[in-house]
Design an enzyme around this catalytic site. Structure first.
Site, mmCIF file in Angstrom:
data_model
loop_
_atom_site.group_PDB
_atom_site.id
_atom_site.type_symbol
_atom_site.label_atom_id
_atom_site.label_comp_id
_atom_site.label_asym_id
_atom_site.label_seq_id
_atom_site.Cartn_x
_atom_site.Cartn_y
_atom_site.Cartn_z
ATOM 1 N N SER A 184 -1.425 1.354 -3.034
ATOM 2 C CA SER A 184 -1.664 0.251 -3.959
ATOM 3 C C SER A 184 -1.422 0.607 -5.419
ATOM 4 O O SER A 184 -1.277 -0.279 -6.253
ATOM 5 C CB SER A 184 -3.090 -0.252 -3.795
ATOM 6 O OG SER A 184 -4.000 0.768 -4.128
ATOM 7 N N HIS A 212 -2.632 -3.297 2.067
ATOM 8 C CA HIS A 212 -1.672 -3.924 1.146
ATOM 9 C C HIS A 212 -0.348 -4.274 1.820
ATOM 10 O O HIS A 212 0.552 -4.796 1.172
ATOM 11 C CB HIS A 212 -1.425 -3.023 -0.074
ATOM 12 C CG HIS A 212 -2.586 -2.997 -1.011
ATOM 13 N ND1 HIS A 212 -2.743 -3.913 -2.031
ATOM 14 C CD2 HIS A 212 -3.674 -2.194 -1.061
ATOM 15 C CE1 HIS A 212 -3.864 -3.661 -2.677
ATOM 16 N NE2 HIS A 212 -4.451 -2.616 -2.113
ATOM 17 N N LYS A 242 -7.049 -9.382 1.489
ATOM 18 C CA LYS A 242 -6.023 -9.299 0.450
ATOM 19 C C LYS A 242 -5.041 -10.449 0.649
ATOM 20 O O LYS A 242 -5.356 -11.576 0.300
ATOM 21 C CB LYS A 242 -5.423 -7.901 0.449
ATOM 22 C CG LYS A 242 -6.485 -6.942 -0.111
ATOM 23 C CD LYS A 242 -6.129 -5.519 -0.203
ATOM 24 C CE LYS A 242 -7.258 -4.784 -0.934
ATOM 25 N NZ LYS A 242 -7.521 -3.470 -0.415
HETATM 26 C C1 LIG Z 1 -8.749 -2.775 -0.289
HETATM 27 C C2 LIG Z 1 -8.537 -1.699 0.693
HETATM 28 C C3 LIG Z 1 -9.455 -1.486 1.723
HETATM 29 C C4 LIG Z 1 -10.738 -2.258 1.812
HETATM 30 O O1 LIG Z 1 -10.539 -3.551 2.220
HETATM 31 P P1 LIG Z 1 -11.659 -4.676 1.952
HETATM 32 O O2 LIG Z 1 -11.352 -5.694 2.957
HETATM 33 O O3 LIG Z 1 -11.477 -5.124 0.552
HETATM 34 O O4 LIG Z 1 -12.978 -4.028 2.187
HETATM 35 C C5 LIG Z 1 -9.171 -0.509 2.652
HETATM 36 N N1 LIG Z 1 -8.048 0.241 2.566
HETATM 37 C C6 LIG Z 1 -7.152 0.071 1.581
HETATM 38 C C7 LIG Z 1 -5.919 0.912 1.554
HETATM 39 C C8 LIG Z 1 -7.370 -0.899 0.612
HETATM 40 O O5 LIG Z 1 -6.477 -1.060 -0.372
#
Ligand SMILES: *Cc1c(COP(=O)(O)O)cnc(C)c1O
Length: 394
Positions: A184, A212, A242
Site C-alpha cells: 500500500s 489492496h 477497502k
Molecule cells: C488494511 C489492511 C488490512 C486490514 O484490513 P481491515 O479490513 O481494514 O481491518 C490487512 N492487511 C493489509 C495489507 C491492509 O492494507
C-alpha cells in the site's frame, strides 16, 4: 490510577514534543471523492474506497433491506447462532468470485489475519515474511508463535535463500511464505508466479494478503487471479473494507482449509459476526464487480491519468504498478509541509514518513478512486504544480 498516569503522561508529552502525536481529522459526511473536514470541502485522495462503494446507493439499499429483514446485529458469534443466511451467501459468493472451493468471512481484515495465520501455524513452524508486510500480518505471525524469518522486500533471490536455509535446517514442521498482494505504500505488486515456483520447490504454504488488490487487480478478483494462479496459492486473504467499501475480511481457499478455520480461527469463534447489513452490502459489491467492469476501468483510468500528470510536472512517483500513486518528496519535514499546503489548496492527501516508510523517502500518497472526475484530478494537478514550485520540489 497514578501508576497509569505516570506511564501515560510522559509518553504522550514526548510524542507531542517530537511532533509525532497524530491528531485525527473527523469527516463530516460520507467518505467520497470529496469530503468535508472542519467545514471545508476537499478533494479526497486518502481513502481506500477505490471503487466508490462506501457511499454507493445500490449498496446502501441492500444494507437497509437486510437490516429490515435480519436486524442491526447478528446477535451471536458465528459458531453459536450468529450465522445467518446472508453470511452463508456472502461466503458462497466470495468463493465463486475468487475461483476457490470455499471462503470464510471475518469482521475485519485485521482480525482475519490474526485468526487465520495462528489457526494453522504453531511454534514448531516458521513463517517467511516480506519485510514490508502490513501490521496485521506481523501481529498474526507473532500470535502464532512461529519463528518469523524476514525476507527482503520483493527480492526473490532472498526469498529463495531464506526458504532454502529454513528447509535445510530441518527445524520446522511447516514453513509458510506470507506477503501483501499489493503493497500500500508503493503500489507494487507481489511476484506471484515466482513466489509459486519457489513455494513448489521448497514445499511452502503460501498466503497472500490482498487487502489492496481485492476489487482492484484481476477484474476485482485480486492479485492471484490477475496472474491466473487461484489454484496455486493456499490462502487468498482479502478485505471487504477497502475497494468493497464496507467492512470485514475473508480467506478464500480449499474446502479443507475453510473447514479448519471455521473451527480454529479465534475471531470467528469468539467475536460476533459481521452485521447482516454489512454482509448484504458486500454481496451487492461482488454483484456489481461481476457484471459491470466499468467502475474498475474508471479506477485504473484515473490512476493512469494522475500518474501521467504528476510525471509530466516533474515529480517522482516511484514504481507503482497500481492506482496507488506515491509522490516522493524525500525529506520528512518537507513532505509534511507539502501535504499541509495541499490541504490549504483543497486537496486532502496524507504525508507518509519514517518509520512507516524508510528515512528520506517521505511521500504524499494519493489514492485516486473510480468516483473522482477528470476535473477533480485536474484541480489536484494544478495544486501539485503550485505547491511543488513554491516548495522547490519541481
Ligand atoms: C488494511 C489492511 C488490512 C486490514 O484490513 P481491515 O479490513 O481494514 O481491518 C490487512 N492487511 C493489509 C495489507 C491492509 O492494507
Amino acid at each position: 490510577m497514578t501508576v497509569l498516569k505516570d506511564f501515560l503522561e510522559p509518553q504522550l508529552q514526548a510524542l507531542r514534543d517530537q511532533g509525532l502525536y497524530n491528531t485525527i481529522d473527523t469527516v463530516e459526511g460520507p467518505n467520497g471523492a470529496k469530503i468535508k473536514i472542519n467545514g471545508a470541502e476537499l478533494i479526497n485522495l486518502s481513502s481506500n474506497n477505490y471503487l466508490g462503494f462506501a457511499n454507493d446507493d445500490r449498496l446502501k439499499k441492500k444494507c437497509i433491506e437486510a437490516t429490515e429483514q435480519y436486524g442491526v446485529g447478528a446477535g451471536a458469534v458465528r459458531t453459536i447462532n450468529g450465522t445467518m443466511t446472508v453470511h452463508d451467501e456472502l461466503e458462497k459468493r466470495l468463493a465463486e468470485f475468487k475461483h476457490t472451493e470455499a471462503a470464510i468471512a471475518f469482521q475485519s481484515g485485521f482480525n482475519c489475519n490474526m485468526g487465520a495465520i495462528s489457526a494453522v501455524m504453531t511454534k514448531k513452524d516458521a513463517i517467511i515474511s516480506d519485510e514490508l508486510n502490513h501490521a496485521s500480518i506481523i501481529d498474526g505471525c507473532r500470535l502464532s508463535g512461529a519463528k518469523i524469518l524476514r525476507a527482503k522486500h520483493q527480492d526473490m533471490i532472498d526469498l529463495r535463500r531464506v526458504a532454502k536455509e529454513a528447509t535445510e535446517s530441518g527445524q520446522y514442521e511447516k514453513i509458510m511464505y506470507i506477503t501483501d498482494g499489493v503493497f500500500s505504500m508503493d503500489g507494487d505488486v507481489a511476484k506471484i508466479p515466482e513466489i509459486v515456483a519457489i513455494a513448489e520447490e521448497f514445499g511452502l504454504i503460501t498466503y497472500v494478503d490482498d487487502a489492496h488488490g481485492s476489487g482492484v487487480m484481476g477484474k476485482g478478483a485480486g492479485t492471484v487471479k490477475h496472474f491466473s494462479m487461484s489454484d496455486k496459492i493456499d490462502f487468498q486473504m482479502g478485505t471487504l473494507s477497502k475497494a468493497i467499501g464496507v467492512v470485514g475480511g475473508y480467506v478464500a481457499g480449499s474446502q479443507q482449509l475453510i473447514d479448519w478455520l471455521k473451527v480454529r480461527a479465534r475471531p470467528f469463534l469468539f467475536s460476533t459476526s459481521l452485521t447482516p447489513g454489512a454482509a448484504a452490502a458486500c454481496i451487492e459489491a461482488i454483484d456489481i464487480m461481476e457484471h459491470d467492469p466499468e467502475r474498475m476501468e474508471k479506477l485504473w483510468e484515473n490512476g493512469t491519468y494522475l500518474k501521467a500528470g504528476l510525471v509530466k510536472l516533474g515529480f517522482d512517483i516511484g514504481y507503482s504498478e497500481t492506482p496507488i500513486t506515491p509522490c516522493i518528496i524525500g525529506d520528512e519535514n518537507l513532505t509534511q509541509q507539502f501535504s499541509r499546503r495541499l490541504l490549504e489548496e483543497g486537496v486532502y492527501a496524507k504525508s507518509i514518513v519514517f518509520p512507516t516508510v524508510p528515512k528520506g523517502t517521505g511521500r504524499v500518497r494519493n489514492m485516486p478512486t473510480a468516483a473522482h472526475t477528470k476535473e477533480m484530478l485536474d484541480e489536484v494537478l494544478a495544486s501539485y504544480e503550485k505547491v511543488g514550485k513554491e516548495l522547490k520540489v519541481i
